[in-house]
Design an enzyme around this catalytic site. Sequence first.
Site, PDB file in Angstrom:
ATOM      1  CD1 TRP A 109      -2.340  -2.146   1.546  1.00 39.31           C
ATOM      2  CD2 TRP A 109      -3.109  -0.890  -0.136  1.00 39.31           C
ATOM      3  NE1 TRP A 109      -3.417  -2.790   0.991  1.00 39.31           N
ATOM      4  CE2 TRP A 109      -3.913  -2.049  -0.037  1.00 39.31           C
ATOM      5  CE3 TRP A 109      -3.401   0.043  -1.133  1.00 39.31           C
ATOM      6  CZ2 TRP A 109      -4.986  -2.296  -0.893  1.00 39.31           C
ATOM      7  CZ3 TRP A 109      -4.474  -0.193  -1.990  1.00 39.31           C
ATOM      8  CH2 TRP A 109      -5.254  -1.358  -1.862  1.00 39.31           C
ATOM      9  CG  ASP A 178      -3.362   4.321   3.906  1.00 39.58           C
ATOM     10  OD1 ASP A 178      -4.415   4.212   4.565  1.00 39.58           O
ATOM     11  OD2 ASP A 178      -3.129   3.676   2.864  1.00 39.58           O
ATOM     12  CE  LYS A 202      -9.120  -2.409   3.516  1.00 34.32           C
ATOM     13  NZ  LYS A 202      -7.949  -2.058   2.752  1.00 34.32           N
TER      14      LYS A 202
HETATM   15  C1  LIG Z   1      -7.540  -1.275   1.771  1.00 35.79           C
HETATM   16  C2  LIG Z   1      -6.457  -0.292   1.828  1.00 35.79           C
HETATM   17  C3  LIG Z   1      -6.377   0.768   0.913  1.00 35.79           C
HETATM   18  C4  LIG Z   1      -7.349   0.913  -0.255  1.00 35.79           C
HETATM   19  O1  LIG Z   1      -8.559   1.411   0.161  1.00 35.79           O
HETATM   20  P1  LIG Z   1      -9.677   1.800  -0.948  1.00 35.79           P
HETATM   21  O2  LIG Z   1     -10.789   2.338  -0.116  1.00 35.79           O
HETATM   22  O3  LIG Z   1     -10.027   0.537  -1.668  1.00 35.79           O
HETATM   23  O4  LIG Z   1      -9.067   2.799  -1.846  1.00 35.79           O
HETATM   24  C5  LIG Z   1      -5.368   1.686   1.069  1.00 35.79           C
HETATM   25  N1  LIG Z   1      -4.471   1.586   2.073  1.00 35.79           N
HETATM   26  C6  LIG Z   1      -4.520   0.583   2.962  1.00 35.79           C
HETATM   27  C7  LIG Z   1      -3.514   0.523   4.064  1.00 35.79           C
HETATM   28  C8  LIG Z   1      -5.498  -0.392   2.867  1.00 35.79           C
HETATM   29  O5  LIG Z   1      -5.548  -1.389   3.764  1.00 35.79           O
END
Ligand SMILES: *Cc1c(COP(=O)(O)O)cnc(C)c1O
Length: 366
Positions: A109, A178, A202
Amino acid sequence: MACICSERAERYNFAAGPAMLPTEVRLQLADWLTQAPACGVPLLEQPFTGAGFRQLMDETEGLLRTLLAIPPDYEVLFAQGGASAQFGLLPLNLLAAGQSAAYLVTGHWSRKAFIEACRHAPARLAASGEATGYTAMPPSRDWQVPADAGYCHVTSNETGSGLQMQAFPELAVPLVADMTSDLLTRPIPVERFGMIYASTQKNLGVPGLCLLIVRRDLLHAPRAGLPSAFSYQVLAEQHSRFNTPPTLALYCTNRMLHWIAGRGGVTAMAQRCRERSRQLYDCIDASGLYRCAIRHEDRSTVNVCFELTDDSLLAPFLQQAERSGLHNLQGHSALGGVRASLYNAMPVEGVARLVSFMRAFEKRNA
Ligand SMILES: *Cc1c(COP(=O)(O)O)cnc(C)c1O
């Protein structure tokens, strides 16, 4: 699609996202969708600018502020497009034209975030996990962050490999994280960050909503090339109602935040995360069949990733797990192996069931 699940036992969903919701939250969502209110129209059909929906948004923001102890000089914004959209919107919002940003690349990511940022700004690598095969977090004393960088970006939890940052340094430039896969799974020092962002599917609800926590002094008027709908400053000025917000996703996150608050908040969530992941890592470390490559100190408490030392057993492992009601254990599509995502909604009994399945599987295949 044919269902091959066991009918006897409780089922557990270990998917990385969209992930399982607590039953209680799922039932509240069903009620919200189907029950006619005593007067007026359902909240889902009300104008998003009306008092009813404004109150829902205010309450959601208030819950988030309380749970994370967000200082008053930070804005809480409700955005769309997921964390992936922020990969590109971040440099456009936070950097002056020509200003650079520094990125830590620790796995799938963070690499995506870095590559996308490079399309919009002179982004540079602050540190990389390459030397360890991305099995360890580069220590913050080795990060190379130029003093004139607009920010330094990190991914607090690499969802694909199960690598998690345990501490956040104080940097001379704003730290941007993030936290899509671990926001609200533990207490965090918000005041060390310039910005934190997380998609909600999540730990915090369903897809469609991305939470942004941004220090107010980092907001600028949108520069040319940045559509107003994606400007953090415009979003802040309009209380995240520049255009129609994702109402259903917002409701779901509101219920998840209530659910977390009702169970002791982030300190209790962190305790549950430690307990669940400890059971699973103990099982892996005691076994001859399962192997986790991630350095102990950097192991994720929310995505436990491991391999089978005999590759030919992976397919039967996943198949038999499905049949036992243990769902979506396949690893990230780019990485393979097994991944058990243990987000806030996962009961500790789910992990206990997985552990006993793993022990029995190993015995059968010894
Ligand atoms: C799932 C995830 C993403 C992507 O998220 P989207 O909502 O599908 O864009 C980005 N960063 C991390 C750390 C993730 O776990």
